[in-house]
Design a protein around this motif. Structure first.
Motif, short mmCIF file in Angstrom:
data_model
loop_
_atom_site.label_atom_id
_atom_site.label_comp_id
_atom_site.label_asym_id
_atom_site.label_seq_id
_atom_site.Cartn_x
_atom_site.Cartn_y
_atom_site.Cartn_z
N LYS A 174 0.81 -1.22 0.00
CA LYS A 174 0.00 0.00 0.00
C LYS A 174 0.84 1.27 0.00
CE LYS A 174 -0.69 0.24 5.04
NZ LYS A 174 0.10 -0.96 5.40
N GLY A 217 -8.34 -4.70 -0.59
CA GLY A 217 -9.48 -4.66 0.31
C GLY A 217 -10.19 -3.34 0.21
N LEU A 247 -1.53 -13.41 2.89
CA LEU A 247 -1.65 -12.14 3.60
C LEU A 247 -0.50 -12.02 4.61
CD1 LEU A 247 -5.50 -12.20 4.32
CD2 LEU A 247 -4.31 -11.26 2.33
N VAL A 418 -8.48 -5.36 6.11
CA VAL A 418 -7.89 -6.34 5.19
C VAL A 418 -8.51 -7.72 5.42
CG1 VAL A 418 -5.77 -7.42 4.38
CG2 VAL A 418 -5.73 -5.04 5.13
#
Length: 488
Positions: A174, A217, A247, A418
């Motif tokens: 991100k 997400g 993840l 998430v």
């Protein structure tokens, strides 16, 4: 083993530091590593125990006696081969791992442990300097596609392992740069980010694709987690595009301190403060950077993150820095016969503390005070254990001046959005629920979705993140192929 009597003949040699006045002028690393001769002496001290507790004390199970012996014999190239067989990124652990292996060293029972971390540091730095760290692309591609969400040490370790067995791996981050909390949570003076950059280059040559500024997400409402996301990809989109999803995000939800006055300006989480300085060091332009310059700084939290806030505040030129710890001051020396080979509770003084810091123990903050909406101080009280609980000590209230307060009390769980986007079941602490047994290990309740690192186990060490990333990679490989040659 190296020298049979080495552990009796030679003393432990510590890595050195550049002088405080010099290192406070910059954000570069200041540790003076061992030279070849010093590393050889440290390697000679290894006893090559019949049962080397250092191996199990190390979460990635580094084969420590072997690389110690190889360094003693001057065989550095084989030493890095042994080290890389269990640890993808020894340049990270050799700098920022607290070295539980040394606590478990047999010599540590009644003496000074072998300088394992300093030897590891010396091996990997020499390997890079000599050009021994090279890409290892897969000879055969499987045609399987894996998405790794999060580019911290767990995600990077998993991605590298999966790419090397032939999978097409894409890492989503991100932030605008790769590295996760290694990039934004660890100050540059502890680990310069060039170490991450050259590993990323190696992994790109191995076929890993990195996609930055991409959030998976949904964007958390009002989140104070640092990110530069420009693209948002839904969980359903990701699952449709990839054969497996891993993840590996961090445990980024900071523990708060809900006392009167918490809403005053000048009170910040450590993970608002530290990433900003790392971004500036990288050349980013920021508006309204949180600065400690000329301020009386209070750091609440006595761990490594708090210590990082101390070091950064000193480099800003703070007027004073005080660090609070709610627990009592631990003993300066542990009772080794009682705690060995486990990690001991003892007073630890970091290089940042040595640069200038008052430390207060057994202290709790009752309220923040301010003027004109800005924090100007706080009120504390001493605490003590009574009947297994921390209770206030009557008559010990005290006021402290504070222009900047940094909350560094640890992290409670990953950002929930998430896990919620994927429908992943959470454990009682808010982490992804996934067991670590070999059969379908690291798998969540959602088909083809796995979780590892801080997102699964909670806030932990970089070495634990690497271990979890490596083990999760094996489980993902086994899920995709029906078997796996990757190490457990």
């Amino acid at each position: 083993m190296g020298k049979v009597t080495g552990f009796m003949e030679f003393e432990r040699i510590e890595e050195g530091y550049k002088p405080v006045p010099e290192r406070l002028k910059h954000y570069k690393e200041f540790v003076i590593g061992l030279d070849d001769r010093q590393a050889k002496v440290q390697g000679a001290r290894c006893m090559d125990c019949g049962t080397p507790f250092c191996n199990s004390g190390c979460p990635v199970n580094n084969i420590i006696p072997d690389f110690n012996d190889l360094v003693y014999r001057g065989d550095w190239k084989d030493a890095i081969t042994v080290l890389h067989s269990t640890n993808n990124f020894p340049e990270f652990t050799g700098r920022i791992c607290p070295a539980p292996c040394e606590a478990a060293c047999t010599i540590n029972v009644n003496g000074d442990a072998v300088g394992i971390k300093s030897i590891e540091h010396a091996i990997i730095d020499k390997a890079w300097a000599e050009g021994w760290v090279a890409p290892q692309p897969a000879k055969i591609k499987t045609g399987k596609k894996v998405a790794v969400v999060g580019s911290g040490p767990a995600g990077l370790a998993a991605a590298q392992q999966l790419a090397r067995v032939g999978h097409d791996v894409t890492v989503f981050e991100k932030n605008s740069r790769i590295g996760g909390l290694l990039r934004y949570g660890i100050p540059d003076f502890k680990m310069e980010k060039s170490h991450i950059d050259r590993r990323v280059a190696q992994m790109e040559a191995e076929g890993v694709v990195f996609k930055t500024s991409t959030l998976i997400g949904t964007m958390p409402e009002g989140s104070k987690v640092t990110n530069d996301a420009k693209t948002v990809i839904s969980a359903d989109e990701l699952k449709a595009q990839f054969d497996a999803v891993l993840l590996t995000g961090g445990s980024e939800q900071s523990r708060d301190l809900p006392v009167p006055g918490r809403d005053l300006d000048g009170i910040h989480f450590a993970m608002e403060f530290l990433p900003q300085q790392n971004k500036v060091n990288a050349g980013d332009k920021l508006k309204g950077q949180i600065m400690a310059t000329g301020k009386h700084v209070i750091v609440i939290g006595g761990g490594d993150t708090g210590s990082d806030c101390v070091g950064t505040s000193n480099r800003h030129g703070a007027a004073s820095v005080t660090q609070f710890e709610v627990m009592p001051q631990p003993p300066e020396e542990e009772n080794k016969p009682l705690v060995w080979p486990y990690w001991p509770l003892k007073l630890r003084t970091s290089s940042s503390h040595e640069e200038g810091c008052m430390r207060e123990f057994a202290i709790s903050t009752k309220a923040f005070t301010g003027k004109g909406g800005k924090v100007t101080g706080l009120t504390t009280v001493q605490v003590e254990f009574k009947d297994g609980k921390l209770v206030e000590v009557a008559g010990t209230e005290k006021d402290y001046k504070a222009d900047l307060v940094l909350l560094a009390m640890g992290f409670v769980n990953p950002v929930a959005t998430v896990l919620e986007a994927f429908g992943v079941e959470k454990d009682g602490r808010g982490n992804a629920k996934a067991h670590t047994e070999f059969d379908n290990g690291y798998a969540t309740n959602v088909p083809k979705v796995f979780a590892a690192g801080d997102m699964r186990r909670g806030q932990s060490l970089v070495v634990w993140a690497i271990r979890e990333g490596r083990q999760a990679a094996r489980s993902v490989d086994e899920f995709l192929m029906g078997y796996s040659d990757l190490p457990r």
